[in-house]
Design a protein around this motif. Sequence first.
Motif, PDB file in Angstrom:
ATOM      1  N   GLY A 412       0.763  -1.236   0.000  1.00 53.69           N
ATOM      2  CA  GLY A 412       0.000   0.000   0.000  1.00 53.69           C
ATOM      3  C   GLY A 412       0.795   1.287   0.000  1.00 53.69           C
ATOM      4  N   SER A 413       2.115   1.213  -0.160  1.00 56.05           N
ATOM      5  CA  SER A 413       2.909   2.443  -0.178  1.00 56.05           C
ATOM      6  C   SER A 413       2.940   3.084  -1.562  1.00 56.05           C
ATOM      7  CB  SER A 413       4.334   2.156   0.292  1.00 56.05           C
ATOM      8  OG  SER A 413       4.978   1.229  -0.563  1.00 56.05           O
ATOM      9  N   ALA A 414       2.445   2.366  -2.578  1.00 57.15           N
ATOM     10  CA  ALA A 414       2.361   2.914  -3.933  1.00 57.15           C
ATOM     11  C   ALA A 414       1.110   2.357  -4.600  1.00 57.15           C
ATOM     12  CB  ALA A 414       3.592   2.543  -4.738  1.00 57.15           C
ATOM     13  N   LYS A 415       0.527   3.139  -5.502  1.00 60.82           N
ATOM     14  CA  LYS A 415      -0.700   2.716  -6.160  1.00 60.82           C
ATOM     15  C   LYS A 415      -0.394   1.741  -7.297  1.00 60.82           C
ATOM     16  CE  LYS A 415      -3.319   6.911  -5.083  1.00 60.82           C
ATOM     17  NZ  LYS A 415      -4.098   8.048  -5.652  1.00 60.82           N
ATOM     18  N   PRO A 416      -1.261   0.735  -7.470  1.00 59.97           N
ATOM     19  CA  PRO A 416      -1.023  -0.295  -8.486  1.00 59.97           C
ATOM     20  C   PRO A 416      -0.768   0.249  -9.888  1.00 59.97           C
ATOM     21  CG  PRO A 416      -2.743  -1.025  -7.006  1.00 59.97           C
ATOM     22  CD  PRO A 416      -2.433   0.401  -6.632  1.00 59.97           C
ATOM     23  N   ASP A 417      -1.532   1.226 -10.334  1.00 59.47           N
ATOM     24  CA  ASP A 417      -1.342   1.720 -11.700  1.00 59.47           C
ATOM     25  C   ASP A 417       0.005   2.414 -11.870  1.00 59.47           C
ATOM     26  OD1 ASP A 417      -2.180   3.811 -10.056  1.00 59.47           O
ATOM     27  OD2 ASP A 417      -3.269   4.844 -11.646  1.00 59.47           O
ATOM     28  N   LYS A 418       0.440   3.112 -10.837  1.00 58.69           N
ATOM     29  CA  LYS A 418       1.747   3.768 -10.892  1.00 58.69           C
ATOM     30  C   LYS A 418       2.866   2.729 -10.861  1.00 58.69           C
ATOM     31  CE  LYS A 418       0.098   7.963 -10.887  1.00 58.69           C
ATOM     32  NZ  LYS A 418       0.198   8.829 -12.113  1.00 58.69           N
ATOM     33  N   VAL A 419       2.670   1.696 -10.067  1.00 56.07           N
ATOM     34  CA  VAL A 419       3.663   0.633  -9.976  1.00 56.07           C
ATOM     35  C   VAL A 419       3.799  -0.090 -11.316  1.00 56.07           C
ATOM     36  CG1 VAL A 419       4.123  -1.634  -8.953  1.00 56.07           C
ATOM     37  CG2 VAL A 419       3.484   0.293  -7.492  1.00 56.07           C
ATOM     38  N   ALA A 420       2.692  -0.304 -11.992  1.00 62.32           N
ATOM     39  CA  ALA A 420       2.733  -0.963 -13.301  1.00 62.32           C
ATOM     40  C   ALA A 420       3.585  -0.158 -14.282  1.00 62.32           C
ATOM     41  CB  ALA A 420       1.325  -1.152 -13.842  1.00 62.32           C
ATOM     42  N   GLN A 421       3.447   1.164 -14.252  1.00 62.65           N
ATOM     43  CA  GLN A 421       4.254   2.012 -15.126  1.00 62.65           C
ATOM     44  C   GLN A 421       5.729   1.947 -14.743  1.00 62.65           C
ATOM     45  OE1 GLN A 421       3.350   3.571 -17.832  1.00 62.65           O
ATOM     46  NE2 GLN A 421       1.136   3.241 -17.684  1.00 62.65           N
ATOM     47  N   THR A 422       5.986   1.894 -13.440  1.00 67.27           N
ATOM     48  CA  THR A 422       7.367   1.789 -12.969  1.00 67.27           C
ATOM     49  C   THR A 422       7.990   0.472 -13.421  1.00 67.27           C
ATOM     50  OG1 THR A 422       6.888   3.145 -11.013  1.00 67.27           O
ATOM     51  CG2 THR A 422       8.841   1.741 -10.920  1.00 67.27           C
ATOM     52  N   MET A 423       7.204  -0.586 -13.365  1.00 75.74           N
ATOM     53  CA  MET A 423       7.701  -1.893 -13.802  1.00 75.74           C
ATOM     54  C   MET A 423       8.081  -1.867 -15.282  1.00 75.74           C
ATOM     55  SD  MET A 423       5.035  -4.409 -11.772  1.00 75.74           S
ATOM     56  CE  MET A 423       5.891  -5.948 -12.157  1.00 75.74           C
ATOM     57  N   LYS A 424       7.260  -1.236 -16.088  1.00 74.43           N
ATOM     58  CA  LYS A 424       7.557  -1.154 -17.517  1.00 74.43           C
ATOM     59  C   LYS A 424       8.836  -0.358 -17.756  1.00 74.43           C
ATOM     60  CE  LYS A 424       5.468  -0.369 -22.038  1.00 74.43           C
ATOM     61  NZ  LYS A 424       4.210  -0.089 -22.778  1.00 74.43           N
ATOM     62  N   SER A 425       9.029   0.687 -16.977  1.00 78.35           N
ATOM     63  CA  SER A 425      10.240   1.497 -17.101  1.00 78.35           C
ATOM     64  C   SER A 425      11.481   0.677 -16.753  1.00 78.35           C
ATOM     65  CB  SER A 425      10.140   2.725 -16.187  1.00 78.35           C
ATOM     66  OG  SER A 425      11.324   3.485 -16.224  1.00 78.35           O
ATOM     67  N   HIS A 426      11.376  -0.111 -15.689  1.00 78.04           N
ATOM     68  CA  HIS A 426      12.493  -0.980 -15.301  1.00 78.04           C
ATOM     69  C   HIS A 426      12.796  -1.992 -16.407  1.00 78.04           C
ATOM     70  CE1 HIS A 426      13.526  -0.056 -11.107  1.00 78.04           C
ATOM     71  NE2 HIS A 426      12.252   0.255 -10.930  1.00 78.04           N
ATOM     72  N   LEU A 427      11.763  -2.569 -16.978  1.00 81.11           N
ATOM     73  CA  LEU A 427      11.947  -3.560 -18.035  1.00 81.11           C
ATOM     74  C   LEU A 427      12.631  -2.951 -19.258  1.00 81.11           C
ATOM     75  CD1 LEU A 427       8.528  -5.424 -17.784  1.00 81.11           C
ATOM     76  CD2 LEU A 427      10.773  -6.406 -17.302  1.00 81.11           C
ATOM     77  N   THR A 428      12.280  -1.707 -19.573  1.00 76.47           N
ATOM     78  CA  THR A 428      12.889  -1.016 -20.712  1.00 76.47           C
ATOM     79  C   THR A 428      14.385  -0.830 -20.487  1.00 76.47           C
ATOM     80  OG1 THR A 428      10.818   0.143 -21.194  1.00 76.47           O
ATOM     81  CG2 THR A 428      12.842   1.080 -22.114  1.00 76.47           C
TER      82      THR A 428
END
Length: 449
Positions: A412-428
């Motif tokens: 709960g320290s970050a919102k799921p939709d924001k985390v999904a975007q962060t994950m994509k950035s890491h993958l890139t």
Amino acid sequence: MGRPDLSRRQLLAAAGGLSVAASFGFAALGTGADALASGADTRVRYWNLFSGGDGANMITMLDAFRKANPDIDVKDSTLQWGNPFYTKLAMAAAGNRAPDLGVMHMGRVTGFSPGRLLDPWDVDLLAKYGVREQDYNPALWKRGVIDGKLYALPLDIHVQLCFYRKDVLKKADLLGDDGRMIPVTSTDEWFDVLKKAKAVQKKGLQTIGLWTNDQNFQWWFFVAFYTQLGGKWFNDADTEVLFDTDKATQVLEFLRRHVTDGYVIPGAPTGEQFINGAPFTWEGNWSVPVFSGAKLDYGATPLPPVFGRPATHAESHAFVLPHQAGRGGATNEGAHELAAYVVTHALQWAAGGHIPAYTPTLSTAAYKKLTPQNEYAGAMDHQATEPKVWFAGSTGVLAQDLGPVVVSSTMGSAKPDKVAQTMKSHLTKLLASKNPMDGRTAAQGGAVA
């Protein structure tokens, strides 16, 4: 150099497994100073990372091989699990001081510079000792193939499971006529199951253990459910990120809901709570000996297919041939024979909860009697694995980068939709990064089955 009768395992244990076997000294690598076992004319040096129950099972299997093959002297060494093991193995291979046989997690093979730090298996030699491609799940076999050559011989698959207490679920009317948990095929059905279980569980316990603040488990759960949704990671050439942030958000919201709806106590000891009466826990199949040892009335299924498509996170232990200049001869054949023997005699290994990779074992009467192993053996056909890139695999860069991000959403320290975007950035960023083993990106690595 130490007493001749002091095993390498004892020497490594004394050193705490913290050094590279005393800078590639006698303890882990063997220098020829210790005599061959009586009657043996071939020595096979074998490194593994198995401790605890797995270690005991492996030793039993090795002893059986020694008894059946007195002409082969197996010198086995158990090293520290995780990245320390892979670092030592890589350094040994690079320095031409590698053991004859090793074990790796399948997901780490692509990043281990096959062809430079690993030698390919001789499939004809494996067939001589009873191991053939047709004896394997096709997808599992292909995971070990790089550039058309077999670099990893699967021993097992180890999967994430939904463990459940039959005594609790019976009170909640959640068991079928076969005595197993009722099927679940949607998120609504799953949370309905949790609601009913919570109504009859002991007070003070959580309903389900999810390892909410553990980056590895949260990552493994994410991989499973993202795969259930048909989510992609990269294109076939590993040049473009295809990560679906909408699907990822669905998974992250699903994991988070277990906390917000009160079914999880963050930080609670999952296994202990399950033993004390919690209805569910999601754990690796290696917990089977623990729960069976506690004499619980329990079952275990693959993670529920809440998004419609069966898929549960899976990794595999696999035998590998660390690179040796001029590999061949009797020692190399002995390594093939030893690996083939363990693979084809893996019923002992199944006792530790792992699903044997050698499929003929699954059809034996002895395996079918194993519980709860016989309940989740079908997970072999529904494996959710990490992408086949250099930075994936057990304790690999991918899990280290994305696992904590998944935890931030679940906790709960970050919102799921924001985390999904962060994950994509890491993958890139990871897709463009270079493998420190050989300086090549995923697209340049030739990891094609």
